[in-house]
Motif scaffolding. Structure first.
Motif, mmCIF file in Angstrom:
data_model
loop_
_atom_site.group_PDB
_atom_site.id
_atom_site.type_symbol
_atom_site.label_atom_id
_atom_site.label_comp_id
_atom_site.label_asym_id
_atom_site.label_seq_id
_atom_site.Cartn_x
_atom_site.Cartn_y
_atom_site.Cartn_z
ATOM 1 N N SER A 112 16.163 -6.390 27.393
ATOM 2 C CA SER A 112 16.835 -5.270 28.051
ATOM 3 C C SER A 112 18.337 -5.501 27.988
ATOM 4 C CB SER A 112 16.412 -5.215 29.520
ATOM 5 O OG SER A 112 17.191 -4.286 30.234
ATOM 6 N N THR A 117 19.174 -1.535 31.259
ATOM 7 C CA THR A 117 18.445 -1.470 32.533
ATOM 8 C C THR A 117 18.792 -2.677 33.403
ATOM 9 O OG1 THR A 117 16.702 -0.237 31.445
ATOM 10 C CG2 THR A 117 16.160 -1.199 33.573
ATOM 11 N N ARG A 119 10.914 -5.798 34.639
ATOM 12 C CA ARG A 119 10.408 -5.217 33.388
ATOM 13 C C ARG A 119 9.411 -6.211 32.807
ATOM 14 N NH1 ARG A 119 14.177 -2.886 28.672
ATOM 15 N NH2 ARG A 119 14.106 -1.130 30.130
ATOM 16 N N GLY A 159 11.369 -1.350 36.081
ATOM 17 C CA GLY A 159 12.342 -1.126 35.005
ATOM 18 C C GLY A 159 11.669 -1.026 33.652
ATOM 19 N N HIS A 165 8.883 4.320 33.249
ATOM 20 C CA HIS A 165 10.251 3.817 33.394
ATOM 21 C C HIS A 165 11.008 4.836 34.270
ATOM 22 C CE1 HIS A 165 13.924 1.832 32.663
ATOM 23 N NE2 HIS A 165 13.961 1.806 31.344
ATOM 24 N N THR A 187 13.229 4.815 36.752
ATOM 25 C CA THR A 187 14.669 4.843 37.053
ATOM 26 C C THR A 187 15.437 5.432 35.875
ATOM 27 O OG1 THR A 187 15.161 2.570 36.315
ATOM 28 C CG2 THR A 187 14.427 2.839 38.591
ATOM 29 N N GLN A 188 14.931 5.189 34.655
ATOM 30 C CA GLN A 188 15.555 5.787 33.472
ATOM 31 C C GLN A 188 15.384 7.302 33.506
ATOM 32 O OE1 GLN A 188 17.221 4.211 30.712
ATOM 33 N NE2 GLN A 188 17.745 6.317 30.162
ATOM 34 N N THR A 239 10.040 6.087 28.731
ATOM 35 C CA THR A 239 11.045 6.936 29.391
ATOM 36 C C THR A 239 10.582 8.398 29.391
ATOM 37 O OG1 THR A 239 12.394 7.454 27.436
ATOM 38 C CG2 THR A 239 12.871 5.395 28.555
ATOM 39 N N GLY A 269 23.397 5.297 34.704
ATOM 40 C CA GLY A 269 22.387 4.355 35.202
ATOM 41 C C GLY A 269 22.890 3.569 36.405
ATOM 42 N N ARG A 304 21.007 3.952 39.997
ATOM 43 C CA ARG A 304 20.366 2.735 40.528
ATOM 44 C C ARG A 304 21.024 2.325 41.850
ATOM 45 N NH1 ARG A 304 19.564 1.837 34.516
ATOM 46 N NH2 ARG A 304 17.345 2.261 34.361
#
Ligand code: NCD
Length: 309
Positions: free
Chosen positions: A56, A59, A108, A129, A136, A138-139, A170, A294, A298
């Motif tokens: 990652s 993220t 993740r 994450g 996913h 939050t994405q 996503t 992001g 977040r």
């Protein structure tokens, strides 16, 4: 204000429209606050664990940045090799241990359902994450936030989702978020990488407006937003199949200019070859602004689940 205190963030389907609107409003608020100051002290003393068992960049680093900007601190790892997982420790034991140290867990992991498993044993709220080819969330929220900030309006817009819709987590979370809005979704994928049948059936049962095609240029004509995705190499059992599909769609500047010059282009990143770099200079190439969003989204999620806003 909605109450998300103590909640896990596991998948796109868990949110109500009111919660989504609230998360995006709080994100906006943090964006404005960061215009005039580097950071806040809302989360002073709080510790977030960032546990990344899969690669990652955005993220993990945006979770960490979000926590630091809120005044909290971060522990964690960015690969399982340096942890006791390499000695054979189970995910559940790792989570149970880290849960003794921290207030929040962002993670993740390659296995679908891993974040839910972690949440079932952790007292600390868990933020997913990315769990393999699963979800996913939050994405997806930051994608929606980007649509809102770039285009002003989600309702009434047409969003084209293109690429690896089978393995792309996503977009799996995205459709669950977009269903709350009166927008039309167009899924563009090669036959082998179409949106999973259970998602299609759910959208049908809900009466959501969507279309499926493999023709990107045709789909672009009526679109407001294009959400391009990477063919997910790491999910292919057969490398030859990946090689065959990796060039399925390559967006370039000429394609945009000839079909739809007003198109807003998004991508969760990383990109491999699916957006030519000649697109980057277009004012509507939104993917790096999307990455910045992001942090705000977040921050909003962290502040809401700790009950600080
Ligand atoms: C995505 C992911 O990890 O699912 N990246 C991200 O979080 N920004 C998309 C991808 O890896 O293709």
């Amino acid at each position: 204000m909605v109450d998300l205190k103590g909640k896990d963030i596991l998948d796109g389907a868990q949110f109500t429209r009111e919660e989504i609107d609230c998360i995006l409003d709080v994100a906006d608020d943090f964006r404005k606050q960061l215009d005039t100051q580097k950071g806040l002290d809302l989360l002073k003393g709080y510790v977030l664990a960032a546990l990344f068992f899969e690669p990652s960049t955005r993220t993990r680093l945006s979770f960490e940045t979000a926590m630091h900007r809120l005044g909290g601190s971060v522990v964690g790892f960015s690969s399982a090799e340096s942890t006791s997982v390499s000695k054979g420790e189970t995910l559940v034991d790792t989570i149970r241990t880290i849960d003794q140290y921290v207030d929040l867990i962002a993670m993740r992991h390659p296995a679908i359902g891993s974040a839910r498993t972690a949440a079932s044993v952790a007292n600390a709220p868990v933020l997913n994450g990315g769990d393999g080819a699963g979800q996913h969330p939050t994405q997806a929220l930051l994608d929606l936030y980007t649509i809102r900030t770039e285009g002003g309006k989600v309702d009434g817009s047409t969003i084209v989702l293109c690429g690896d819709l089978k393995n792309g987590r996503t977009v799996h979370s995205g459709v669950e978020i977009y269903k709350h809005f009166n927008c039309k979704l167009v899924f563009v994928a090669p036959d082998q990488l179409r949106m999973p049948a259970e998602i299609i059936e759910r959208l049908r049962a809900q009466g959501s407006a969507f279309e499926e095609t493999s023709d990107l240029a045709a789909a672009l004509k009526g679109a407001d937003f294009l959400y391009m995705t990477r063919i997910q190499k790491e999910r292919f059992a057969d490398p030859a199949e990946y090689e065959q599909l990796k060039g399925s769609y390559v967006l370039n500047r000429a394609m945009i200019e000839s079909t739809n010059p007003r198109l807003t282009v998004m991508h969760p990143l990383p990109r491999v070859n699916e957006i030519d770099t000649d697109v980057d200079a277009l004012p509507n190439a939104a993917y790096f602004r999307q990455a910045q969003n992001g942090v705000f989204v977040r921050m909003a999620l962290i502040a809401l689940i700790t009950g600080k806003v």
